[in-house]
Motif scaffolding. Structure first.
Motif, PDB file in Angstrom:
ATOM      1  N   ARG A   1       0.795  -1.206   0.013  1.00 34.11           N
ATOM      2  CA  ARG A   1      -0.138  -0.153   0.142  1.00 34.11           C
ATOM      3  C   ARG A   1       0.842   1.175   0.091  1.00 34.11           C
ATOM      4  NH1 ARG A   1      -4.909   1.835   1.598  1.00 34.11           N
ATOM      5  NH2 ARG A   1      -5.315   3.670   2.885  1.00 34.11           N
ATOM      6  N   LEU A   2       0.873   2.209  -1.218  1.00 29.57           N
ATOM      7  CA  LEU A   2       1.591   3.253  -1.111  1.00 29.57           C
ATOM      8  C   LEU A   2       0.848   4.361  -0.845  1.00 29.57           C
ATOM      9  CD1 LEU A   2       3.423   2.321  -4.643  1.00 29.57           C
ATOM     10  CD2 LEU A   2       4.236   1.755  -2.227  1.00 29.57           C
ATOM     11  N   ARG A   3       1.488   5.319  -0.209  1.00 30.23           N
ATOM     12  CA  ARG A   3       1.097   6.815  -0.535  1.00 30.23           C
ATOM     13  C   ARG A   3       1.233   7.572  -1.846  1.00 30.23           C
ATOM     14  NH1 ARG A   3       2.477  11.089   3.494  1.00 30.23           N
ATOM     15  NH2 ARG A   3       0.786  11.834   2.965  1.00 30.23           N
ATOM     16  N   VAL A   4       0.234   7.719  -2.463  1.00 39.00           N
ATOM     17  CA  VAL A   4       0.293   8.171  -3.962  1.00 39.00           C
ATOM     18  C   VAL A   4      -0.332   9.483  -4.045  1.00 39.00           C
ATOM     19  CG1 VAL A   4      -0.614   7.703  -6.473  1.00 39.00           C
ATOM     20  CG2 VAL A   4       0.079   5.855  -4.894  1.00 39.00           C
ATOM     21  N   LEU A   5       0.313  10.539  -4.809  1.00 32.56           N
ATOM     22  CA  LEU A   5       0.072  11.674  -5.088  1.00 32.56           C
ATOM     23  C   LEU A   5      -0.388  11.770  -6.588  1.00 32.56           C
ATOM     24  CD1 LEU A   5      -0.300  14.783  -3.863  1.00 32.56           C
ATOM     25  CD2 LEU A   5       1.931  15.351  -5.077  1.00 32.56           C
ATOM     26  N   ALA A   6      -1.830  11.750  -6.734  1.00 28.44           N
ATOM     27  CA  ALA A   6      -2.455  11.863  -8.097  1.00 28.44           C
ATOM     28  C   ALA A   6      -2.497  13.101  -8.651  1.00 28.44           C
ATOM     29  CB  ALA A   6      -3.781  11.268  -8.060  1.00 28.44           C
ATOM     30  N   ALA A   7      -1.763  13.547  -9.708  1.00 28.86           N
ATOM     31  CA  ALA A   7      -1.850  14.663 -10.520  1.00 28.86           C
ATOM     32  C   ALA A   7      -3.094  14.720 -11.293  1.00 28.86           C
ATOM     33  CB  ALA A   7      -0.687  15.033 -11.487  1.00 28.86           C
ATOM     34  N   MET A   8      -3.777  15.551 -10.982  1.00 23.30           N
ATOM     35  CA  MET A   8      -5.347  15.713 -11.696  1.00 23.30           C
ATOM     36  C   MET A   8      -5.269  16.787 -12.414  1.00 23.30           C
ATOM     37  SD  MET A   8      -7.605  13.928  -8.687  1.00 23.30           S
ATOM     38  CE  MET A   8      -9.027  13.757  -9.615  1.00 23.30           C
ATOM     39  N   SER A   9      -5.360  16.727 -13.602  1.00 25.48           N
ATOM     40  CA  SER A   9      -5.452  17.954 -14.687  1.00 25.48           C
ATOM     41  C   SER A   9      -7.008  18.600 -14.604  1.00 25.48           C
ATOM     42  CB  SER A   9      -5.142  17.424 -16.010  1.00 25.48           C
ATOM     43  OG  SER A   9      -5.816  16.629 -16.551  1.00 25.48           O
ATOM     44  N   GLY A  10      -7.925  17.656 -14.485  1.00 24.72           N
ATOM     45  CA  GLY A  10      -9.539  18.228 -14.709  1.00 24.72           C
ATOM     46  C   GLY A  10      -9.781  17.271 -16.001  1.00 24.72           C
ATOM     47  N   GLY A  11      -9.030  16.402 -16.533  1.00 26.03           N
ATOM     48  CA  GLY A  11      -9.471  15.747 -17.672  1.00 26.03           C
ATOM     49  C   GLY A  11      -9.821  14.349 -17.102  1.00 26.03           C
ATOM     50  N   VAL A  12     -10.535  13.278 -18.295  1.00 25.61           N
ATOM     51  CA  VAL A  12     -10.875  12.031 -17.872  1.00 25.61           C
ATOM     52  C   VAL A  12      -9.804  11.179 -17.499  1.00 25.61           C
ATOM     53  CG1 VAL A  12     -11.089  11.695 -20.473  1.00 25.61           C
ATOM     54  CG2 VAL A  12     -12.617  10.319 -18.505  1.00 25.61           C
ATOM     55  N   ASP A  13      -8.697  11.159 -18.135  1.00 26.85           N
ATOM     56  CA  ASP A  13      -7.606  10.256 -18.120  1.00 26.85           C
ATOM     57  C   ASP A  13      -6.872  10.231 -16.671  1.00 26.85           C
ATOM     58  OD1 ASP A  13      -7.689   9.316 -20.672  1.00 26.85           O
ATOM     59  OD2 ASP A  13      -6.237  10.670 -21.376  1.00 26.85           O
ATOM     60  N   SER A  14      -6.678  11.521 -16.155  1.00 28.84           N
ATOM     61  CA  SER A  14      -5.990  11.688 -14.809  1.00 28.84           C
ATOM     62  C   SER A  14      -7.089  11.306 -13.585  1.00 28.84           C
ATOM     63  CB  SER A  14      -5.405  13.097 -14.336  1.00 28.84           C
ATOM     64  OG  SER A  14      -6.553  14.002 -14.787  1.00 28.84           O
ATOM     65  N   ALA A  15      -8.353  11.304 -14.072  1.00 29.70           N
ATOM     66  CA  ALA A  15      -9.377  11.234 -12.955  1.00 29.70           C
ATOM     67  C   ALA A  15      -9.613   9.637 -12.894  1.00 29.70           C
ATOM     68  CB  ALA A  15     -10.825  11.847 -13.433  1.00 29.70           C
ATOM     69  N   VAL A  16      -9.660   9.108 -14.138  1.00 27.00           N
ATOM     70  CA  VAL A  16      -9.625   7.374 -14.040  1.00 27.00           C
ATOM     71  C   VAL A  16      -8.485   6.698 -13.452  1.00 27.00           C
ATOM     72  CG1 VAL A  16     -10.100   5.527 -15.505  1.00 27.00           C
ATOM     73  CG2 VAL A  16     -11.222   7.436 -15.834  1.00 27.00           C
ATOM     74  N   ALA A  17      -7.394   7.506 -13.714  1.00 30.51           N
ATOM     75  CA  ALA A  17      -6.049   7.039 -13.228  1.00 30.51           C
ATOM     76  C   ALA A  17      -5.947   7.015 -11.574  1.00 30.51           C
ATOM     77  CB  ALA A  17      -4.841   7.721 -13.671  1.00 30.51           C
ATOM     78  N   ALA A  18      -6.513   8.123 -11.106  1.00 33.57           N
ATOM     79  CA  ALA A  18      -6.682   8.443  -9.642  1.00 33.57           C
ATOM     80  C   ALA A  18      -7.519   7.220  -8.971  1.00 33.57           C
ATOM     81  CB  ALA A  18      -7.128   9.754  -9.406  1.00 33.57           C
TER      82      ALA A  18
ATOM     83  N   HIS B   1      -4.250  19.326  -8.036  1.00 27.29           N
ATOM     84  CA  HIS B   1      -4.224  20.113  -9.510  1.00 27.29           C
ATOM     85  C   HIS B   1      -3.080  21.082  -9.408  1.00 27.29           C
ATOM     86  CE1 HIS B   1      -6.026  21.764 -12.866  1.00 27.29           C
ATOM     87  NE2 HIS B   1      -5.787  22.722 -12.329  1.00 27.29           N
ATOM     88  N   LEU B   2      -2.274  20.934 -10.453  1.00 24.53           N
ATOM     89  CA  LEU B   2      -1.162  21.938 -10.707  1.00 24.53           C
ATOM     90  C   LEU B   2      -1.782  23.263 -11.160  1.00 24.53           C
ATOM     91  CD1 LEU B   2       1.643  19.765 -11.737  1.00 24.53           C
ATOM     92  CD2 LEU B   2       0.992  20.222  -9.270  1.00 24.53           C
ATOM     93  N   ALA B   3      -1.715  24.456 -10.595  1.00 25.39           N
ATOM     94  CA  ALA B   3      -2.054  25.597 -11.300  1.00 25.39           C
ATOM     95  C   ALA B   3      -0.875  26.224 -11.892  1.00 25.39           C
ATOM     96  CB  ALA B   3      -2.406  26.641 -10.120  1.00 25.39           C
ATOM     97  N   LEU B   4      -0.819  25.957 -13.150  1.00 22.24           N
ATOM     98  CA  LEU B   4       0.171  26.524 -14.014  1.00 22.24           C
ATOM     99  C   LEU B   4       0.012  27.653 -14.897  1.00 22.24           C
ATOM    100  CD1 LEU B   4       1.167  23.005 -15.321  1.00 22.24           C
ATOM    101  CD2 LEU B   4       2.148  23.942 -13.350  1.00 22.24           C
ATOM    102  N   SER B   5      -1.137  28.242 -15.014  1.00 18.45           N
ATOM    103  CA  SER B   5      -1.481  29.280 -15.712  1.00 18.45           C
ATOM    104  C   SER B   5      -1.186  30.550 -15.142  1.00 18.45           C
ATOM    105  CB  SER B   5      -2.908  29.067 -16.408  1.00 18.45           C
ATOM    106  OG  SER B   5      -3.410  30.400 -16.837  1.00 18.45           O
ATOM    107  N   ALA B   6      -0.535  31.327 -15.892  1.00 17.41           N
ATOM    108  CA  ALA B   6      -0.392  32.892 -15.281  1.00 17.41           C
ATOM    109  C   ALA B   6      -1.663  33.688 -15.287  1.00 17.41           C
ATOM    110  CB  ALA B   6       0.793  33.525 -16.255  1.00 17.41           C
ATOM    111  N   ASN B   7      -2.684  33.080 -16.057  1.00 18.63           N
ATOM    112  CA  ASN B   7      -3.975  33.638 -15.838  1.00 18.63           C
ATOM    113  C   ASN B   7      -4.913  32.798 -15.718  1.00 18.63           C
ATOM    114  OD1 ASN B   7      -6.180  35.743 -16.153  1.00 18.63           O
ATOM    115  ND2 ASN B   7      -6.014  35.551 -18.404  1.00 18.63           N
ATOM    116  N   PRO B   8      -5.020  32.295 -14.559  1.00 19.88           N
ATOM    117  CA  PRO B   8      -5.946  31.123 -14.296  1.00 19.88           C
ATOM    118  C   PRO B   8      -7.673  31.729 -14.208  1.00 19.88           C
ATOM    119  CG  PRO B   8      -5.127  31.901 -12.225  1.00 19.88           C
ATOM    120  CD  PRO B   8      -4.358  32.679 -13.369  1.00 19.88           C
ATOM    121  N   GLN B   9      -7.759  33.109 -14.337  1.00 21.65           N
ATOM    122  CA  GLN B   9      -9.280  33.278 -14.409  1.00 21.65           C
ATOM    123  C   GLN B   9      -9.711  33.034 -15.788  1.00 21.65           C
ATOM    124  OE1 GLN B   9     -10.678  34.574 -11.890  1.00 21.65           O
ATOM    125  NE2 GLN B   9      -9.081  34.445 -10.574  1.00 21.65           N
TER     126      GLN B   9
END
Length: 385
Positions: free
Chosen positions: A13-30, A44-52
């Motif tokens: 049993r591992l402690r896992v950090l799931a990177a969730m982009s907001g898309g279907v692939d990362s959600a199913v992977a998690a 979720h990684l906030a990478l946008s300089a203009n997240p609005q």
């Protein structure tokens, strides 16, 4: 491994950090990581300089809409969820690098740089510091654990969805903490969406993101013009004759056919392609398709998914994210700036440009990757950047 009864031991049993982009692939992977019995936390990684900003059609990522979709998916899966702000790191390591590479006349791949510098460097380092064992993503690739405990990166079971090319920058340490739950299943994207729907994930029908994530409208030339300005230069033929003008050499890539705006056909009536981009004098050279034939190349900054190869070897190579494989011989040699990879193609290939990544394979195993520094064309001088 087996227990004293001879039955297979359960996976740890591992402690896992799931990177969730907001898309279907990362959600199913998690969700699959949870189902496998791991202790999963979503981030979720906030990478946008203009997240609005919100996404335009199916383009873009890292918007407020995406973070909300990721949060809703985490709630359905039943895992803790956080948003980590890596926008400044992303700007420096990915966006500024992208602009600088184009300014220098090279053709970068920002997805490889993001995986190398953000998802499996900045994110992984932070995850390990917080006590996590692995980072989970929705990439389609497979990590194989050998009997001696070392790990290998392999193509996904379904070649049509394989994303091992953009993961070819991962080293052995990073692979030891990487988890790709979608890579070893031969399911189609429609089946992944159906699985998401069965799990009650609202992202099941969300469109995939395309193109370059930080250029949401898909206008790469406009994005570069905003950062680099415009500078009129000449479009030349192979003999140096002026055929037209352009507003910035950075707006072209080697092998490009459309958008040259030359205004008149070649003497033989055949299409012309971009052969060279010179940022020094801001010129673009065009010519026939046959002049694009590359027979060898030199690549720098090699990164190995395991032990570096010794001596020359026969491999297959992939030169772009959605390209096919081509047979090559490759050898790691010493150069003025460190190790270099020298590659010779069994048959000439086209559309190869400095700045692109070459990824070597041994069967389905990813051997490693390097950045193309110079190409050698049949009967022509080398193109170097």
């Amino acid at each position: 491994m087996t227990d004293t009864t001879g039955a297979p031991s359960p996976a740890p049993r591992l402690r896992v950090l799931a990177a969730m982009s907001g898309g279907v692939d990362s959600a199913v992977a998690a969700a699959r990581a949870v189902e496998a019995g791991h202790d999963v936390t979503g981030v979720h990684l906030a990478l946008s300089a203009n997240p609005q900003s919100f996404r335009t059609g199916a383009r873009g990522c890292c918007t407020i809409e995406d973070s909300r979709d990721a949060r809703r998916a985490a709630d359905v899966i039943g895992i803790p969820f956080y948003v980590w702000d890596l926008a400044e790191r992303f700007r420096q390591d990915v966006v500024e690098d992208f602009v600088a590479e184009y300014e220098a006349g090279r053709t970068p791949n920002p997805c490889l740089r993001c995986n190398e510098k953000i998802k499996f460097a900045a994110l992984l380092d932070k995850a390990l510091a917080l006590g996590f064992d692995a980072v989970c993503t929705g990439h389609y690739a497979t990590v194989v654990v050998r009997e001696d405990g070392t790990r290998e990166l392999h193509r996904a079971t379904d070649m049509a969805k394989d994303q091992s090319y953009v993961l070819g920058v991962l080293d052995e340490r990073q692979l030891a903490h990487a988890m790709f739950p979608l890579g070893d299943t031969a399911t189609t994207k429609d089946e992944i969406r159906a699985e998401a729907e069965r799990r009650g994930l609202a992202v099941a029908k969300k469109p995939d993101s395309h193109d370059i994530c930080f250029i949401a409208d898909g206008d790469t030339q406009g994005f570069l013009a905003k950062h680099l300005g415009t500078a009129e230069g000449d479009i030349l033929d192979e003999d140096g004759n002026k055929l037209g003008t352009h507003s910035g050499a950075y707006g072209f890539t080697v092998g490009q056919r459309k958008g040259l705006r030359i205004g008149h056909p070649a003497p033989d009536g055949k299409p012309r392609y971009v052969l060279d981009i010179s940022p020094v004098d801001n010129t673009v050279t065009v010519g026939p398709a046959s002049a694009l034939d590359v027979v060898a190349l030199r690549a720098i900054r090699p990164r190995w998914c395991g032990t570096p190869p010794t001596g020359p070897g026969a491999y297959t190579a992939q030169l772009r994210a959605h390209g096919g494989e081509t047979p090559v011989t490759a050898e790691l040699v010493g150069g003025p700036d460190g190790d270099e990879l020298r590659v010779a193609f069994t048959e000439p290939v086209r559309g190869v440009a400095p700045g692109q990544a070459i990824v070597l394979y041994d069967g389905t195993r990813v051997v490693g990757s390097a950045t193309i520094a110079a190409t050698e064309r049949r009967g022509a001088a080398a193109v170097t950047r």
